[in-house]
Design a protein around this motif. Sequence first.
Motif, short mmCIF file in Angstrom:
data_model
loop_
_atom_site.label_atom_id
_atom_site.label_comp_id
_atom_site.label_asym_id
_atom_site.label_seq_id
_atom_site.Cartn_x
_atom_site.Cartn_y
_atom_site.Cartn_z
N ALA A 110 -14.92 3.44 -1.30
CA ALA A 110 -15.85 3.41 -2.43
C ALA A 110 -15.64 4.64 -3.31
N ALA A 111 -15.32 5.78 -2.68
CA ALA A 111 -15.08 7.00 -3.45
C ALA A 111 -13.76 6.92 -4.20
N ASN A 112 -12.80 6.17 -3.65
CA ASN A 112 -11.48 6.07 -4.28
C ASN A 112 -10.81 4.78 -3.80
N PRO A 113 -10.83 3.72 -4.60
CA PRO A 113 -10.23 2.44 -4.18
C PRO A 113 -8.73 2.53 -3.91
N ARG A 114 -8.08 3.58 -4.38
CA ARG A 114 -6.64 3.74 -4.15
C ARG A 114 -6.33 4.60 -2.93
N ILE A 115 -7.36 5.05 -2.24
CA ILE A 115 -7.12 5.96 -1.12
C ILE A 115 -6.44 5.24 0.05
N ILE A 116 -5.53 5.93 0.69
CA ILE A 116 -4.93 5.46 1.94
C ILE A 116 -5.55 6.28 3.06
N TYR A 117 -6.24 5.59 3.95
CA TYR A 117 -6.91 6.26 5.06
C TYR A 117 -6.11 6.03 6.33
N ALA A 118 -5.46 7.10 6.81
CA ALA A 118 -4.67 7.02 8.03
C ALA A 118 -5.52 7.50 9.20
N ALA A 119 -5.91 6.57 10.05
CA ALA A 119 -6.72 6.90 11.24
C ALA A 119 -5.80 6.92 12.45
N ALA A 168 3.99 5.25 8.76
CA ALA A 168 2.97 4.29 8.33
C ALA A 168 2.33 4.71 7.00
N ILE A 169 2.05 5.99 6.85
CA ILE A 169 1.45 6.49 5.61
C ILE A 169 2.37 6.23 4.43
N LEU A 170 3.64 6.55 4.59
CA LEU A 170 4.57 6.36 3.48
C LEU A 170 4.80 4.89 3.17
N ALA A 171 4.74 4.03 4.20
CA ALA A 171 4.82 2.59 3.94
C ALA A 171 3.63 2.15 3.08
N ALA A 172 2.44 2.67 3.39
CA ALA A 172 1.25 2.31 2.62
C ALA A 172 1.34 2.86 1.19
N VAL A 173 1.93 4.05 1.04
CA VAL A 173 2.11 4.62 -0.30
C VAL A 173 3.03 3.73 -1.12
N ILE A 174 4.11 3.26 -0.51
CA ILE A 174 5.04 2.38 -1.22
C ILE A 174 4.34 1.08 -1.62
N GLU A 175 3.56 0.51 -0.70
CA GLU A 175 2.86 -0.74 -1.01
C GLU A 175 1.85 -0.54 -2.13
N ARG A 176 1.16 0.61 -2.12
CA ARG A 176 0.18 0.88 -3.17
C ARG A 176 0.84 0.95 -4.54
N GLY A 177 2.10 1.39 -4.56
CA GLY A 177 2.83 1.43 -5.82
C GLY A 177 3.01 0.05 -6.42
N LYS A 178 2.97 -0.99 -5.58
CA LYS A 178 3.11 -2.37 -6.07
C LYS A 178 1.75 -3.01 -6.33
N SER A 179 0.79 -2.78 -5.43
CA SER A 179 -0.50 -3.47 -5.55
C SER A 179 -1.54 -2.68 -6.31
#
Length: 406
Positions: free
Chosen positions: A112-121, A177-188
């Motif tokens: 909610a604070a940032n819809p583009r955030i990648i949260y790595a748990a 995993a984080i970098l995979a999510a960063v790459i995907e965010r670049g598309k979506s």
Amino acid sequence: MGPLDGLRVLDLSSVLMGPYASQILGDYGAEVIKVEAPAGDLVREIQPSRSAGMGAMFLNSNRSKQSIVLNLKTAEGRDAVLRMVADCDVVLSNVRPRKMDRLGLTWEALSAANPRIIYAALVGFDQQGPYAGRPAYDDLIQGGVCIPHLFERAGQQPAYVPAAICDRIVGMSAVNAILAAVIERGKSGQGQKVEVPMFETMLSMILADHLGGLTFMPPLDHGGYKRHLSPDRKPYETKDGYVCALIYNDGHWERFFRELGRPDMPAADPRYATFAARMEHIDEVYAELGTLMKTRTTAEWLDLFDRADVPALPMHSFESVLEDPHLREVGFFEEVDHPTEGRIRQMAVPTSFSRTPATPERLAPRQGADGAEVLSRMGFTADEITALAQSGALTLPDAQKTEGAE
């Protein structure tokens, strides 16, 4: 300017697994902001150290970061973090999800604070199973993924590997995993939550080698890779020390025997004739090699292996590896001056990039050393920083308290 220049990471992790992951990201050029509780990261206190809170293990797991101390148990501290999240790309945590929920830092709150955030748990176990809420430490995970059992199967007493290999390996997996999510965010254009469980991540690595016959239904054996479990698979004792060598393929064996003056081998002994035969008789092969290695010095064997183009290295100690000629030539170890800890030795980033070299510019920070600078850079005014400090949500070094008051 490393390859991740422009990526901002809010690091809420502590101990080893998360901090190791964020150090790699920082080494690669990401801006990493390490958020510490008032008590500080526990690893700060692991000895040896020159001064309190700056132990060697902390120095070697927390460079390329800035440190800010926030009390996330306060409403002001939580709100400050969510405000920072709005200006970050990645949030990294190895706090148990239940505790994150209690702090009000759920995935829903972060997104909610940032819809583009990648949260790595980074968690101990897959959160859909009965182990979900359990704590996880390296020793426990080593046991759960069969590492002590491997020692037992090799004819030894069950044991842990004397290094935090689960923390380190899962930390590296988290970077992937984080970098995979960063790459995907670049598309979506959208962020997402990424969970990296220690148990399942490590088990997938160990069983890639050792699931063996249990891969098949019905099972063909009781699992385990025979060569790895051979009791004589270990550094070879020589006349004056030890040497580590792997005579593996047919070419290795042919050249090895030729250098020994036995070109008739391995054809003369069917146990050595083929890869399959050597694997079938691996215990005998390793035992005979172990006896043979005692007949020459380490230097003599290394010279022979070099002539035969057989992979080999000396068995280093912590001290001798510092003098390894290859590492010296590539500059793997370097001496640097830490602003508070004096002259220290650090290791280079192992990966090289041709255009965007990963050259760490920040040494491990004192606790909270960068609090005011970080908040100011993220849009907090001097008055807001002072108010956070006065509320107890933010802990600043004395010098920064003075600056904030001004």
